[in-house]
Design a protein around this motif. Structure first.
Motif, PDB file in Angstrom:
ATOM      1  N   ASP A 110      53.251  39.787  74.514  1.00 59.56           N
ATOM      2  CA  ASP A 110      54.489  40.441  74.124  1.00 59.56           C
ATOM      3  C   ASP A 110      55.614  39.729  75.043  1.00 59.56           C
ATOM      4  N   ILE A 111      56.507  39.539  74.427  1.00 64.41           N
ATOM      5  CA  ILE A 111      57.806  39.003  75.412  1.00 64.41           C
ATOM      6  C   ILE A 111      58.821  40.145  75.264  1.00 64.41           C
ATOM      7  N   LYS A 112      58.836  40.906  76.397  1.00 67.80           N
ATOM      8  CA  LYS A 112      59.911  41.956  76.431  1.00 67.80           C
ATOM      9  C   LYS A 112      60.325  42.119  77.975  1.00 67.80           C
ATOM     10  N   PRO A 113      61.391  41.392  78.113  1.00 66.89           N
ATOM     11  CA  PRO A 113      61.871  40.206  77.799  1.00 66.89           C
ATOM     12  C   PRO A 113      61.121  39.259  78.400  1.00 66.89           C
ATOM     13  N   ILE A 114      60.246  39.337  79.245  1.00 68.06           N
ATOM     14  CA  ILE A 114      59.473  38.221  79.914  1.00 68.06           C
ATOM     15  C   ILE A 114      58.100  38.258  79.080  1.00 68.06           C
ATOM     16  N   GLY A 115      57.787  37.117  79.344  1.00 68.24           N
ATOM     17  CA  GLY A 115      55.999  36.954  78.648  1.00 68.24           C
ATOM     18  C   GLY A 115      55.618  35.793  78.567  1.00 68.24           C
ATOM     19  N   LYS A 116      54.543  35.540  77.850  1.00 66.73           N
ATOM     20  CA  LYS A 116      53.855  34.045  77.928  1.00 66.73           C
ATOM     21  C   LYS A 116      53.953  33.572  76.672  1.00 66.73           C
ATOM     22  N   ALA A 117      54.366  32.166  76.370  1.00 65.66           N
ATOM     23  CA  ALA A 117      54.426  31.397  75.187  1.00 65.66           C
ATOM     24  C   ALA A 117      53.575  30.096  75.139  1.00 65.66           C
ATOM     25  N   SER A 118      52.830  29.773  74.201  1.00 63.70           N
ATOM     26  CA  SER A 118      52.379  28.376  74.226  1.00 63.70           C
ATOM     27  C   SER A 118      53.191  27.281  73.448  1.00 63.70           C
ATOM     28  N   PHE A 119      53.241  26.097  74.163  1.00 66.69           N
ATOM     29  CA  PHE A 119      54.097  25.108  73.744  1.00 66.69           C
ATOM     30  C   PHE A 119      52.929  23.914  73.883  1.00 66.69           C
ATOM     31  N   GLU A 120      52.589  23.291  73.025  1.00 64.75           N
ATOM     32  CA  GLU A 120      51.769  22.026  72.968  1.00 64.75           C
ATOM     33  C   GLU A 120      50.616  22.326  73.834  1.00 64.75           C
ATOM     34  N   ASP A 121      49.573  23.337  73.747  1.00 64.15           N
ATOM     35  CA  ASP A 121      48.689  23.942  74.474  1.00 64.15           C
ATOM     36  C   ASP A 121      49.090  24.025  75.842  1.00 64.15           C
ATOM     37  N   LYS A 122      50.173  24.239  76.312  1.00 60.41           N
ATOM     38  CA  LYS A 122      50.617  24.596  77.417  1.00 60.41           C
ATOM     39  C   LYS A 122      51.187  26.314  77.507  1.00 60.41           C
ATOM     40  N   ILE A 123      50.413  26.897  78.266  1.00 61.84           N
ATOM     41  CA  ILE A 123      50.975  28.316  78.485  1.00 61.84           C
ATOM     42  C   ILE A 123      51.734  28.527  79.541  1.00 61.84           C
TER      43      ILE A 123
END
Length: 152
Positions: A110-123
């Protein structure tokens, strides 16, 4: 009985001082108490014995305490309490390399307002521009600034 009381006071003072130097450096409370007990022992020596004997007792007490402090510094005991490693990296450590504005990824927390996201197999850690984003939603990079990744 006088010898027993005197040796007990001086022994306790020296032991407390040793604890301060070797086991609890920097606390000073134990060392001050040890010093006070030693001073009381020396005072008791002046009350109980003639001046020459009391001066010898004072000299031996001071010499043993100074020798203890000297040994504490000379033995390298303080090296156990010092930091030996360095922190590496910095504010701009290159973790945003390969990212560009407009890239699409998936929120892995959950991004609330900071969290983690995956971009091209990079978290990576990201910050939401508009508040809460649920896990599994598609996010896109709208700004990269000072190693901060802003998504919507």
């Amino acid at each position: 009985m006088t010898v027993f009381i005197l040796s007990t006071l001086l022994g306790i003072g020296l032991v407390l001082f040793m604890i301060e130097v070797f086991l609890l450096p920097g606390t000073t409370v134990v060392g001050i108490i040890g010093l006070l007990v030693s001073v009381v022992g020396v005072y008791y020596a002046y009350l109980s014995y003639n001046l020459t004997t009391a001066l010898w007792i004072t000299g031996i007490t001071v010499l043993s305490n100074v020798a203890l402090i000297w040994y504490g510094f000379a033995s390298g005991i303080w090296k156990r309490f010092s930091l030996k490693t360095e922190m590496e990296g910095g504010a701009f450590d290159g973790r945003t390399e390969g990212l560009a504005v407009g890239m699409v990824g998936i929120a892995v927390s959950d991004i609330k307002p900071i969290g983690k996201a995956s971009f091209e197999d990079k978290i990576l850690e990201v910050k939401s521009e508009s508040g809460f984003i649920e896990v599994g939603k598609i996010v896109s990079v709208i700004k990269i600034e000072n190693n901060k990744i802003i998504v919507k």
